[in-house]
Design a protein around this motif. Structure first.
Motif, PDB file in Angstrom:
ATOM      1  N   VAL A   1      -6.818 -16.739  -2.736  1.00 46.43           N
ATOM      2  CA  VAL A   1      -5.778 -16.036  -3.705  1.00 46.43           C
ATOM      3  C   VAL A   1      -5.970 -14.838  -4.296  1.00 46.43           C
ATOM      4  CG1 VAL A   1      -4.778 -16.126  -5.849  1.00 46.43           C
ATOM      5  CG2 VAL A   1      -4.210 -17.738  -3.837  1.00 46.43           C
ATOM      6  N   PRO A   2      -7.316 -14.715  -4.773  1.00 41.88           N
ATOM      7  CA  PRO A   2      -7.860 -13.586  -5.476  1.00 41.88           C
ATOM      8  C   PRO A   2      -8.008 -11.987  -4.838  1.00 41.88           C
ATOM      9  CG  PRO A   2      -9.633 -15.735  -5.328  1.00 41.88           C
ATOM     10  CD  PRO A   2      -8.573 -15.928  -4.419  1.00 41.88           C
ATOM     11  N   TRP A   3      -7.875 -12.772  -3.391  1.00 42.71           N
ATOM     12  CA  TRP A   3      -7.559 -11.036  -2.713  1.00 42.71           C
ATOM     13  C   TRP A   3      -6.603 -10.734  -2.583  1.00 42.71           C
ATOM     14  CZ3 TRP A   3      -4.542  -9.186   1.003  1.00 42.71           C
ATOM     15  CH2 TRP A   3      -4.964  -7.964   1.347  1.00 42.71           C
ATOM     16  N   PHE A  63       0.024  -4.038   1.802  1.00 44.57           N
ATOM     17  CA  PHE A  63       1.043  -3.323   1.115  1.00 44.57           C
ATOM     18  C   PHE A  63       1.969  -3.076   2.871  1.00 44.57           C
ATOM     19  CE2 PHE A  63      -3.872  -1.691  -0.445  1.00 44.57           C
ATOM     20  CZ  PHE A  63      -3.364  -1.869  -2.219  1.00 44.57           C
ATOM     21  N   ALA A  64       1.830  -2.123   3.103  1.00 39.93           N
ATOM     22  CA  ALA A  64       3.260  -2.432   3.986  1.00 39.93           C
ATOM     23  C   ALA A  64       3.909  -3.942   3.927  1.00 39.93           C
ATOM     24  CB  ALA A  64       2.854  -2.377   5.080  1.00 39.93           C
ATOM     25  N   TRP A  73      -3.398  -6.075  -8.104  1.00 44.09           N
ATOM     26  CA  TRP A  73      -3.711  -5.028  -9.117  1.00 44.09           C
ATOM     27  C   TRP A  73      -3.911  -3.682  -8.695  1.00 44.09           C
ATOM     28  CZ3 TRP A  73      -4.360  -4.669 -14.278  1.00 44.09           C
ATOM     29  CH2 TRP A  73      -5.126  -3.513 -15.012  1.00 44.09           C
ATOM     30  N   GLN A  74      -4.697  -3.342  -7.881  1.00 43.70           N
ATOM     31  CA  GLN A  74      -4.447  -2.220  -7.364  1.00 43.70           C
ATOM     32  C   GLN A  74      -3.765  -1.646  -7.022  1.00 43.70           C
ATOM     33  OE1 GLN A  74      -7.652  -2.091  -3.990  1.00 43.70           O
ATOM     34  NE2 GLN A  74      -9.443  -2.517  -4.844  1.00 43.70           N
ATOM     35  N   ILE A 119      -9.943   4.695  -0.599  1.00 41.42           N
ATOM     36  CA  ILE A 119      -9.003   3.971   0.501  1.00 41.42           C
ATOM     37  C   ILE A 119      -7.951   3.192   0.351  1.00 41.42           C
ATOM     38  CG2 ILE A 119      -9.328   2.710   2.877  1.00 41.42           C
ATOM     39  CD1 ILE A 119     -12.724   3.018   2.452  1.00 41.42           C
ATOM     40  N   VAL A 120      -7.843   2.584  -1.060  1.00 40.05           N
ATOM     41  CA  VAL A 120      -6.536   2.447  -1.007  1.00 40.05           C
ATOM     42  C   VAL A 120      -5.615   2.921  -1.683  1.00 40.05           C
ATOM     43  CG1 VAL A 120      -5.812   0.132  -3.000  1.00 40.05           C
ATOM     44  CG2 VAL A 120      -7.847  -0.112  -2.110  1.00 40.05           C
TER      45      VAL A 120
END
Length: 653
Positions: free
Chosen positions: A465-467, A574-575, A473-474, A540-541
């Motif tokens: 979950v933290p990931w 992200f996708a 957030w990012q 990168i993100v």
């Protein structure tokens, strides 16, 4: 006396009384002759015995001087009631009463609407005193005037009780002693002077036989009977609705009344704020009525130690002090209509059997009341503003085991608070054990917290979950920066047919098979690859997000190497986020090599879900099937881009 004589006598009496009833003008002389004749011809005792239940109505319609001008309401063997007594007919009344000498059957006399002066009243009383009358009731004495000293003869009387109500004195100036000494020294058992605006009463000169005194609704004050030691036989004293103010002085008043048992001081102005002097009550006093006064908690410092029945209704009592002197004999206590916030304990009332606390301010009565008051047989606690809560439920539960000790249950016991329960009977009010058991509630809350911690720990460890929170957030920060950089460009313009996400270990297949087969020929596909399209200087993100947003589709090359790549996980996340945020069908899954389920990390639950729900293209090992594979892949990313070419994901449109 023979039977014929008695019959003749009765006939004569009834005939005479019949004439007196219907004739309006009967002369006094005729009346006197009648009574004289009857009295002389028949013995007095026989005369009294034969007058039974005869209704005599003497009226004087024409106000003739020779006629009777009082009304005989009722005359029986033992009772006589007369009305409309005036100074004009007092002598006739006295003459009539004189016929009933001691030994006669007449015992009860009632005079109503008596308008005479003091001299006439004393003459009436003196005549009554030496007659056979035992109980005299005079109601409505008006125009009482010319009060002066009178030498009253109390000797040789049959009188037991005198009642006088609504006495109106018209004299403005007279000696109080002349008025009160006649009544104070009466040698009878009971005296009532009520509703007469009486301001004082003298102490008897000698030891009085009074056993009952009733001075209801007068103007008596604290000066009454102070230091009076002559009422040694008095048992009942009623001083209701007067103007007494000091409870201490009331106690002093009773201290010499050695036989006093009942005292009514209700509806006065009594106070007791505590004093240096200690109250001194008659030791014999067992019943005391102090209702409707102005007493507070301090009243418990000034109570008779041997009291058995105590009425403190309608005062200003907020609590029963715990340090009060014990009333070991008290059995009945009325505290209704006060300001109590809780039920009093029985530490000072060890013999209490009946308690009334109705109409107070009790929100939540103590559930341990019956434990502290084991001898209480009846509790009246209804009509209080009960707050229906867990504490009150303990009291309700106690009622079920009390054996019907709550008087008025259940109709008099209703919720007042909270408002949504107002009017609900306490018997219908229920809460769960969990809501009312504090320890159980704490244990349950602790277990829930531990369970919550365990669930959070599981999510953090197993699902990472933290990931996901960090990635969210990012994503949010990148979108916010894009908003500030290009506020007018809310939607990215598509520049590529597909963004390719793959593990570096599968790069040979991507570069040698995937890219050449899709980009070759006319109308080639524009692919976004990180090696050639990521913008230097951006994170990168941020590059991943930009490329995904500017690509029509996102192609994921799945293999055991893919699930081991952190960046592939980012790109998939992200996708997938775009898939749900834009409600699009933008994901294409290519299974390059079979992926055993056990090697997929727990945090790749989205990948597991996608592979279980979505159709994916599997790279065929047979060359004959590859042409169909490429055809299907081309068809899935076929799209007319707004711009034909672009070199980088981050370049301006």
């Amino acid at each position: 006396m023979t039977e014929n004589t008695r019959s003749l006598r009765n006939f004569f009496l009834y005939k005479c009384l019949f004439v007196l009833t219907f004739w309006n003008h009967v002369s006094l002389s005729v009346e006197n002759e009648l009574f004289t004749s009857v009295s002389n011809n028949f013995p007095e005792d026989s005369y009294d015995n034969k007058i039974k239940s005869l209704l005599l109505l003497y009226t004087n319609r024409h106000q003739s001087e020779a006629s009777f001008d009082w009304v005989v309401i009722q005359n029986t063997t033992e009772s006589l009631s007369l009305s409309e007594i005036t100074n004009g007919n007092v002598k006739k009344l006295i003459a009539l009463l004189s016929n009933f000498r001691q030994g006669s059957r007449l015992q009860n006399l009632t005079l109503t609407n008596v308008s005479v002066d003091w001299s006439a009243l004393t003459d009436i009383l003196q005549t009554v005193w030496h007659s056979s009358i035992e109980y005299c009731n005079i109601n409505g004495i008006t125009q009482l005037s010319e009060i002066e000293s009178y030498d009253f003869d109390y000797s040789g009387t049959s009188m037991k009780a005198l009642t006088m109500k609504k006495v109106l004195i018209t004299d403005l100036y007279f000696s109080q002693d002349n008025l009160y000494k006649i009544f104070a020294n009466m040698n009878i058992e009971a005296l009532t002077i009520a509703e007469s605006e009486m301001i004082h009463m003298l102490c008897p000169l000698f030891d009085s036989p009074f056993r009952y005194l009733n001075f209801l609704k007068n103007d008596l004050t604290d000066l009454l009977f102070q230091k009076c030691d002559k009422l040694i036989q008095l048992e009942t004293l009623i001083l209701q609705s007067n103007k007494f103010e000091s409870l201490l002085k009331v106690s002093f008043m009773t201290s010499h009344m050695k036989s006093l048992k009942y005292l009514d001081m209700s509806s006065n102005l009594l106070r007791h704020d505590g004093a240096d002097e200690q109250c001194q009550w008659a030791e014999s006093l067992s019943e005391l009525d102090l209702s409707s006064n102005q007493l507070t908690d301090a009243v418990f410092e000034c109570l008779p130690v041997n009291i058995k029945k105590l009425d403190l209704q309608n005062n200003q009592i907020a609590s029963v002090p715990k340090g009060m002197a014990e009333l070991k004999s008290l059995k009945e206590l009325n505290l209704a209509s006060n300001r109590l916030a809780d039920l009093p304990g029985c530490s000072g009332f060890t013999s209490l059997e009946f308690l009334n606390t109705e109409m107070n301010s009790i929100l939540t009565p103590s559930a341990d009341f019956f434990q502290s008051c084991p001898k209480v047989r009846e509790l009246q606690a209804g009509h209080n503003p009960f707050r229906c809560s867990c504490e009150l439920q303990d009291f309700v539960r106690l009622e079920r085991h009390s054996g019907g000790k709550l008087f008025g249950w259940p109709a008099a016991y209703m919720c007042e608070y909270p408002e949504d329960l107002r009017g609900t009977q306490l018997k219908d009010f229920h809460l769960t054990e969990l809501a009312c058991n504090t320890m159980l509630l704490l244990v349950t809350a602790l277990l829930l917290m531990l369970l919550l911690v365990a669930v959070v720990a599981f999510l953090c460890i197993y699902l990472d979950v933290p990931w996901y929170l960090r990635m969210t957030w990012q994503w949010t920060q990148t979108k916010r920066r894009a908003w500030h950089s290009h506020p007018k460009e809310q939607e990215a313009i598509l520049q590529f047919h597909a963004f390719i996400s793959y593990s570096e270990r599968d790069s040979l297949w991507v570069k040698n098979e995937l890219i050449p087969n899709l980009e070759k020929g006319e109308g080639g596909v524009q692919l976004c690859q990180h090696e050639r399209n990521f913008v230097p200087g951006k994170s990168i993100v941020e590059n991943i997000i930009n490329c995904i947003e500017k690509s029509y589709k996102s192609i994921f090359v799945l293999s055991p190497n893919f699930v081991q790549s952190e960046w592939c996980h980012y790109e998939l996340y992200f996708a997938h986020h775009k898939l749900f945020s834009e409600n699009s069908n933008s994901l294409i899954l290519i299974l390059l090599e079979p992926i055993p389920p056990y090697i997929i990390p727990a945090r790749y639950h989205k990948l597991k879900a996608l592979m279980a729900k979505r159709t994916y293209l599997e790279w065929p090992k047979e060359r004959s099937k590859r042409a169909l594979f490429w055809a299907n892949l081309r068809a899935s990313i076929s799209y007319n881009l707004p711009m034909a070419d672009a070199e980088r994901c981050g370049e301006a449109d």
